[in-house]
Scaffold this active site. Structure first.
Site, PDB file in Angstrom:
ATOM      1  N   ASP A  56       0.873  -1.172   0.000  1.00 17.55           N
ATOM      2  CA  ASP A  56       0.000   0.000   0.000  1.00 17.55           C
ATOM      3  C   ASP A  56       0.905   1.214   0.000  1.00 17.55           C
ATOM      4  O   ASP A  56       1.574   1.506   1.004  1.00 17.55           O
ATOM      5  CB  ASP A  56      -0.890  -0.020   1.253  1.00 17.55           C
ATOM      6  CG  ASP A  56      -1.766   1.218   1.360  1.00 17.55           C
ATOM      7  OD1 ASP A  56      -1.635   2.127   0.507  1.00 17.55           O
ATOM      8  OD2 ASP A  56      -2.579   1.281   2.299  1.00 17.55           O
ATOM      9  N   TYR A 149      -7.988  15.516  -6.018  1.00 21.64           N
ATOM     10  CA  TYR A 149      -7.157  15.014  -7.127  1.00 21.64           C
ATOM     11  C   TYR A 149      -6.375  16.171  -7.748  1.00 21.64           C
ATOM     12  O   TYR A 149      -5.149  16.101  -7.897  1.00 21.64           O
ATOM     13  CB  TYR A 149      -8.069  14.353  -8.165  1.00 21.64           C
ATOM     14  CG  TYR A 149      -7.368  13.743  -9.359  1.00 21.64           C
ATOM     15  CD1 TYR A 149      -6.781  12.490  -9.284  1.00 21.64           C
ATOM     16  CD2 TYR A 149      -7.323  14.408 -10.582  1.00 21.64           C
ATOM     17  CE1 TYR A 149      -6.159  11.919 -10.386  1.00 21.64           C
ATOM     18  CE2 TYR A 149      -6.700  13.845 -11.689  1.00 21.64           C
ATOM     19  CZ  TYR A 149      -6.123  12.600 -11.592  1.00 21.64           C
ATOM     20  OH  TYR A 149      -5.500  12.038 -12.693  1.00 21.64           O
TER      21      TYR A 149
HETATM   22  P1  NAD Z   1      -5.237   2.555 -12.890  1.00 18.53           P
HETATM   23  O1  NAD Z   1      -6.370   2.789 -11.967  1.00 18.53           O
HETATM   24  O2  NAD Z   1      -5.445   1.804 -14.158  1.00 18.53           O
HETATM   25  O3  NAD Z   1      -4.039   1.860 -12.120  1.00 18.53           O
HETATM   26  C1  NAD Z   1      -3.597   2.365 -10.913  1.00 18.53           C
HETATM   27  C2  NAD Z   1      -2.961   1.253 -10.090  1.00 18.53           C
HETATM   28  O4  NAD Z   1      -2.742   1.799  -8.801  1.00 18.53           O
HETATM   29  C3  NAD Z   1      -3.863   0.022  -9.898  1.00 18.53           C
HETATM   30  O5  NAD Z   1      -3.135  -1.161 -10.235  1.00 18.53           O
HETATM   31  C4  NAD Z   1      -4.207   0.061  -8.414  1.00 18.53           C
HETATM   32  O6  NAD Z   1      -4.341  -1.233  -7.827  1.00 18.53           O
HETATM   33  C5  NAD Z   1      -2.998   0.788  -7.853  1.00 18.53           C
HETATM   34  N1  NAD Z   1      -3.238   1.376  -6.543  1.00 18.53           N
HETATM   35  C6  NAD Z   1      -4.294   2.127  -6.160  1.00 18.53           C
HETATM   36  N2  NAD Z   1      -4.149   2.467  -4.859  1.00 18.53           N
HETATM   37  C7  NAD Z   1      -2.978   1.927  -4.443  1.00 18.53           C
HETATM   38  C8  NAD Z   1      -2.283   1.929  -3.204  1.00 18.53           C
HETATM   39  N3  NAD Z   1      -2.760   2.561  -2.118  1.00 18.53           N
HETATM   40  N4  NAD Z   1      -1.095   1.267  -3.116  1.00 18.53           N
HETATM   41  C9  NAD Z   1      -0.603   0.618  -4.189  1.00 18.53           C
HETATM   42  N5  NAD Z   1      -1.217   0.583  -5.391  1.00 18.53           N
HETATM   43  C10 NAD Z   1      -2.396   1.226  -5.502  1.00 18.53           C
HETATM   44  O7  NAD Z   1      -4.677   4.006 -13.177  1.00 18.53           O
HETATM   45  P2  NAD Z   1      -3.926   4.587 -14.457  1.00 18.53           P
HETATM   46  O8  NAD Z   1      -4.931   5.121 -15.392  1.00 18.53           O
HETATM   47  O9  NAD Z   1      -2.905   3.648 -14.939  1.00 18.53           O
HETATM   48  O10 NAD Z   1      -3.239   5.877 -13.769  1.00 18.53           O
HETATM   49  C11 NAD Z   1      -1.887   5.907 -13.395  1.00 18.53           C
HETATM   50  C12 NAD Z   1      -1.514   7.349 -13.091  1.00 18.53           C
HETATM   51  O11 NAD Z   1      -1.828   8.182 -14.212  1.00 18.53           O
HETATM   52  C13 NAD Z   1      -2.253   7.953 -11.899  1.00 18.53           C
HETATM   53  O12 NAD Z   1      -1.374   8.770 -11.164  1.00 18.53           O
HETATM   54  C14 NAD Z   1      -3.339   8.781 -12.547  1.00 18.53           C
HETATM   55  O13 NAD Z   1      -3.773   9.848 -11.736  1.00 18.53           O
HETATM   56  C15 NAD Z   1      -2.606   9.276 -13.779  1.00 18.53           C
HETATM   57  N6  NAD Z   1      -3.513   9.701 -14.847  1.00 18.53           N
HETATM   58  C16 NAD Z   1      -4.396   8.817 -15.409  1.00 18.53           C
HETATM   59  C17 NAD Z   1      -5.261   9.262 -16.400  1.00 18.53           C
HETATM   60  C18 NAD Z   1      -6.281   8.346 -17.045  1.00 18.53           C
HETATM   61  O14 NAD Z   1      -7.121   8.835 -17.809  1.00 18.53           O
HETATM   62  N7  NAD Z   1      -6.210   7.035 -16.807  1.00 18.53           N
HETATM   63  C19 NAD Z   1      -5.225  10.626 -16.813  1.00 18.53           C
HETATM   64  C20 NAD Z   1      -4.318  11.479 -16.230  1.00 18.53           C
HETATM   65  C21 NAD Z   1      -3.449  11.016 -15.239  1.00 18.53           C
END
Ligand code: NAD
Length: 259
Positions: A56, A149
């Protein structure tokens, strides 16, 4: 030459996993951590070369155990990708609970500190060290209904620029990437929550998000992987302290309909 070693926080799915696989295929030793046991098991099955640890990232003690494991596997680290980021609540600020606020900021911002403070001594032992912080286009604008966020993502830019100044004299580059909406599972749940909150259809919200970018587009994990690879290559060796939009140029995140 020492084998390249990479650590990715919250990397068992989505953007983090795509980055992990790109470095695995390039011959690096890749460590990821994540909280989701199903995603971790799937990652271990598909990519046995990746060392995938249950952590975590909102817990400093958990994060310490992850970096102790990397340290035990050898001394140096070439790249840390701080990728953790939960979407957090979709609601006007006065309706957000203290618990939701603290939980979002803890993962979306504090985890970057927890991971970086442990990675930096190992990165100092490599000759081409870098840190990449995954922020969002929400770091450039106010983002109605997503205050914890957006506040966390803005803070990541301040953190990135400060770390770039502190670590630059030792040759370590620190940059932030700011993706727009990324095609994939996560954006669908973000859109659904937004649509429910504002009384719109999912399609209306998706169209609105696309219309906010000059290129009228979502982005893909491949777009982000390409930038991470570029910044980690010799071509990126003079780039530090930047917040780089990968978003088709977001013009704003204000709400055109509903509220
Ligand atoms: P995702 O939700 O697909 O994956 C995120 C991962 O984080 C998951 O595997 C989840 O299990 C893990 N996670 C969540 N809480 C956790 C914790 N407390 N400890 C350990 N792991 C944890 O997200 P994504 O789309 O791959 O996003 C990755 C990054 O990109 C993030 O920082 C997100 O804010 C950023 N982002 C995403 C988007 C989008 O549209 N997907 C857009 C802009 C920025």
């Amino acid at each position: 030459m020492k084998r390249m070693r990479i650590a990715i926080s919250a990397g068992a799915s989505g953007i983090g996993l795509a980055i992990a696989v790109s470095f695995l295929e390039a011959g690096a030793q890749v460590y990821i951590c994540d909280l989701d046991e199903t995603a971790l098991a799937d990652c271990r099955l598909r990519y046995p070369g990746i060392i995938a640890v249950k952590v975590d990232v909102g817990s400093p003690a958990n994060v310490d155990a992850f970096f102790d494991e990397i340290l035990a596997g050898g001394g140096h680290l070439n790249l840390l990708v701080n990728n953790a980021g939960v979407a957090g609540p979709t609601a006007p600020l006065e309706k957000i609970s203290i618990e939701d606020w603290q939980n979002t900021v803890n993962i979306d911002l504090n985890s970057f500190f927890y991971c970086s403070r442990r990675a930096i001594p190992m990165i100092r032992k490599s000759d081409n060290g870098a840190i990449i912080n995954i922020a969002s286009n929400a770091a450039f604008f106010g983002f109605p209904l997503r205050s914890p966020y957006a506040a966390s993502k803005w803070a990541i830019i301040g953190l990135t620029k400060t770390m770039a100044m502190e670590l630059g004299p030792d040759g370590i580059r620190v940059n932030a990437l700011c993706p727009g909406s990324v095609e994939g599972q996560r954006i669908h749940s973000v859109i659904a929550k937004d649509a429910e909150c504002r009384g719109m259809t999912n399609q209306e919200v998706a169209d609105e998000y696309k219309s906010q970018s000059s290129l009228r587009t979502f982005v893909t994990t491949d777009d982000i992987v390409a930038m991470v690879q570029f910044l980690s290559s010799p071509a990126g060796r003079r780039i530090s302290g930047q917040a780089i939009g990968i978003d088709g140029h977001t013009e704003g995140l204000s709400l055109k309909m509903g509220v």
